[in-house]
Every structure is written in structure tokens, then in C-alpha cells.
Design a protein around this motif. Structure first.
Motif, PDB file in Angstrom:
ATOM      1  N   VAL A  56       0.465  12.023   6.274  1.00  0.00           N
ATOM      2  CA  VAL A  56      -0.292  10.772   6.778  1.00  0.00           C
ATOM      3  C   VAL A  56       0.840   9.620   6.473  1.00  0.00           C
ATOM      4  O   VAL A  56       1.574   8.997   6.991  1.00  0.00           O
ATOM      5  CB  VAL A  56      -0.875  10.610   6.056  1.00  0.00           C
ATOM      6  N   ILE A  57       1.689   9.842   4.783  1.00  0.00           N
ATOM      7  CA  ILE A  57       2.239   9.408   4.847  1.00  0.00           C
ATOM      8  C   ILE A  57       3.506   9.110   5.621  1.00  0.00           C
ATOM      9  O   ILE A  57       4.495   7.769   5.730  1.00  0.00           O
ATOM     10  CB  ILE A  57       3.469   9.505   3.346  1.00  0.00           C
ATOM     11  N   ASP A  58       4.213  10.221   5.785  1.00  0.00           N
ATOM     12  CA  ASP A  58       5.764  11.058   6.835  1.00  0.00           C
ATOM     13  C   ASP A  58       5.354  10.267   7.676  1.00  0.00           C
ATOM     14  O   ASP A  58       6.217   9.020   8.809  1.00  0.00           O
ATOM     15  CB  ASP A  58       5.187  11.655   6.774  1.00  0.00           C
ATOM     16  N   SER A  59       4.216  10.184   8.373  1.00  0.00           N
ATOM     17  CA  SER A  59       4.705   9.512  10.029  1.00  0.00           C
ATOM     18  C   SER A  59       4.217   8.100   9.793  1.00  0.00           C
ATOM     19  O   SER A  59       4.332   7.619  10.604  1.00  0.00           O
ATOM     20  CB  SER A  59       2.830  10.520  10.935  1.00  0.00           C
ATOM     21  N   GLY A  60       3.267   7.773   9.014  1.00  0.00           N
ATOM     22  CA  GLY A  60       3.490   6.421   8.949  1.00  0.00           C
ATOM     23  C   GLY A  60       4.809   5.737   9.125  1.00  0.00           C
ATOM     24  O   GLY A  60       4.774   4.341   9.669  1.00  0.00           O
ATOM     25  N   ILE A  61       5.629   6.179   7.958  1.00  0.00           N
ATOM     26  CA  ILE A  61       7.057   5.678   7.594  1.00  0.00           C
ATOM     27  C   ILE A  61       7.708   6.186   9.114  1.00  0.00           C
ATOM     28  O   ILE A  61       8.366   4.974   9.389  1.00  0.00           O
ATOM     29  CB  ILE A  61       7.373   5.725   6.229  1.00  0.00           C
ATOM     30  N   SER A  73      11.516   8.842   6.233  1.00  0.00           N
ATOM     31  CA  SER A  73       9.717   9.496   6.137  1.00  0.00           C
ATOM     32  C   SER A  73       9.767  10.793   5.549  1.00  0.00           C
ATOM     33  O   SER A  73       8.976  10.917   4.494  1.00  0.00           O
ATOM     34  CB  SER A  73       9.104   9.125   7.684  1.00  0.00           C
ATOM     35  N   GLY A  74      10.621  11.666   6.305  1.00  0.00           N
ATOM     36  CA  GLY A  74      10.814  12.948   5.231  1.00  0.00           C
ATOM     37  C   GLY A  74      10.809  12.828   3.630  1.00  0.00           C
ATOM     38  O   GLY A  74       9.892  13.685   3.180  1.00  0.00           O
ATOM     39  N   VAL A  75      11.823  12.348   3.499  1.00  0.00           N
ATOM     40  CA  VAL A  75      12.164  12.141   2.450  1.00  0.00           C
ATOM     41  C   VAL A  75      11.360  11.783   1.172  1.00  0.00           C
ATOM     42  O   VAL A  75      11.077  11.737   0.256  1.00  0.00           O
ATOM     43  CB  VAL A  75      13.824  11.680   1.644  1.00  0.00           C
TER      44      VAL A  75
END
Length: 187
Positions: free
Chosen positions: A37-42, A62-64
């Protein structure tokens, strides 16, 4: 006892034994869902705004950020009874393994974007976003997840360094009795 342990204990047999043997995997998957959720949102925030022309850059950023969240959650929850290394050594290994995971996650996106050319104006915005999602979040995350779970258990939080629970135990949150028993054994 954690929420996951409580839920696993309510699962009917024979599935409970399978779930108990895979508690770390279940917790790892929950952390993965959270960081997804964090990755895809960013990623989509960046891709649909300031990095519209640079989807791979957006995915790396976003991955980092997701990897940093993943370290904290995995260290403090999924693998909290493993490890035993000095934190800086453990963190270095975690980020090296996760760096390989980030690369594994963006390779399918790079292939989709620059080999198959699923980019505007060659395809519609809808097709581009579907291709980005499938390549980065389905294919890329599956590759990354398999590699990271194996690497975390093998190198970052190895079983021979388990503390707070005995090797081979299926209960990853020791009871007060187990803690007292362990303390008596070491005095």
C-alpha cells in the motif's frame, strides 16, 4: 500473544498446524501487504504528477521508502525473535537483500515500458497503467517477495540466531512462563 497468533490458534485442524509452522510467513505477508500500500500509493502519486515521464524512477523511490518501512516492521514483528546480530550489520544485510528485491521488482516494469513500449503515446493511458501495475506490482512483487522471504530467513534473520524462542518452536511470542523458565536456566 500477538493478534496473528490468536487468529492462528482459532483456525480448525489440520490447517492450524500448517498455519503454526508458517507464522513468520503469515506475518511477512501482512508486512508485505502494508508496504505494498505504501509502495503503490507513493508510486502512483509520483508517476501521475512530478515523475510522469519517469516511471522507473518513481518505482525506485517508492520501493526504497517501502523497504525502510519493511525493515522496521519485519525487525520488530515478523522476525522479532530471530537475528542476534548487531543492528547495523543486520540492517546492512536487510537493505542489501531489499536492494536486490527492488531491482527484481522494477525489471518487469522496465521491460514493459522500454522493451514492449507500453508507454503513451504508443498505447492509451489506461493500457499503460494496467501494464505498469501488472509488471511492477504483480510480476515484480512476486519475484521480490519470494527472493526476500528466502533471503531474510537465510541471511538477515537466520534461525541459528533465534533468541527469545527455542529453535523449531512454533510459538514466536514466548509466554511469561517460557520467559521465566529461560531466565531460571541462565541463572
Amino acid at each position: 500473544m500477538s493478534l496473528v497468533d490468536d487468529v492462528v490458534n482459532r483456525v480448525p485442524q489440520p490447517f492450524r498446524d500448517i498455519a503454526l509452522r508458517n507464522t513468520e510467513l503469515i506475518k511477512f505477508a501482512i508486512v508485505g501487504g502494508t508496504t505494498f500500500v505504501i509502495d503503490s500509493g507513493i508510486f502512483y502519486t509520483l508517476k501521475l504528477s512530478v515523475l510522469n515521464e519517469k516511471p522507473v524512477t518513481a518505482k525506485i523511490i517508492s520501493g526504497v521508502i517501502a523497504v525502510i518501512a519493511s525493515y522496521i516492521l519485519n525487525r520488530e514483528w515478523s522476525f522479532k525473535n530471530r537475528g542476534g546480530r548487531e543492528r547495523h550489520h543486520e540492517a546492512l544485510l536487510f537493505f542489501l537483500v531489499s536492494g536486490v528485491g527492488v531491482v527484481l521488482a522494477f525489471i518487469p516494469l522496465w521491460i514493459s515500458s522500454y522493451v514492449f513500449d507500453f508507454r503513451q503515446p504508443d498505447v492509451s493511458l489506461t493500457t499503460e497503467n494496467i501494464a505498469d501495475f501488472i509488471s511492477a506490482y504483480v510480476i515484480g512483487n512476486i519475484l521480490q517477495m519470494i527472493f526476500r522471504f528466502w533471503s531474510m530467513r537465510r541471511f538477515v534473520f537466520p534461525e541459528e540466531n533465534i533468541h527469545g524462542a527455542q529453535a523449531g518452536s512454533t510459538d514466536f511470542d514466548p509466554t511469561p512462563e517460557e520467559i521465566a523458565e529461560e531466565e531460571l536456566g541462565h541463572s
